[in-house]
Design a protein around this motif. Structure first.
Motif: not given
Length: 119
Positions: A34-43, A105-107
């Motif tokens: 679930s960490v990728p989902i949490l990181i996406d939410a943080i972003l 990285l997200n950008s």
């Protein structure tokens, strides 16, 4: 015609297994389901926004238990930090190199995705 199945040498399998047994960096973060989902939410959080586990779970679309299971991973990797002197405990996005790199990285990935769909 179907393609023949890919075969991997023993050395490749050993390297992959070694990576999985001793993950570092991104693999360490993303080995937790679930960490990728949490990181996406943080972003997508506004800068400086504080949250408790329930608020973060609602924002990420996961259960509070999921946040509880993985908050220490996010703390250990400087993705989030505890807000001092709060009860119940509150958190915020950390002001760290890790977070800065995640935003960059997200950008870059978003820009690459846009150019791929517009190209």
């Amino acid at each position: 015609m179907s393609e023949p199945p890919q075969t991997h040498s023993a050395a490749e399998k050993d390297t992959k297994e070694a990576r999985l047994e001793n993950p570092s960096g991104v693999l360490y973060l993303f080995q937790h389901e679930s960490v990728p989902i949490l990181i996406d939410a943080i972003l997508t959080l506004p800068p400086g926004r504080e949250f408790n586990k329930t608020e973060f779970a609602d924002h990420a679309g996961v259960t509070r238990q999921t946040v509880s299971n993985y908050i220490n991973v996010l703390l250990q990797t400087d993705v989030v930090e505890e807000v001092p002197n709060t009860s119940p405990r509150r958190y915020r996005v950390a002001k760290s190199d890790v977070v800065q790199e995640l935003f960059e990285l997200n950008s870059a990935l978003n820009a690459a995705g846009e150019s791929a769909t517009n190209g």
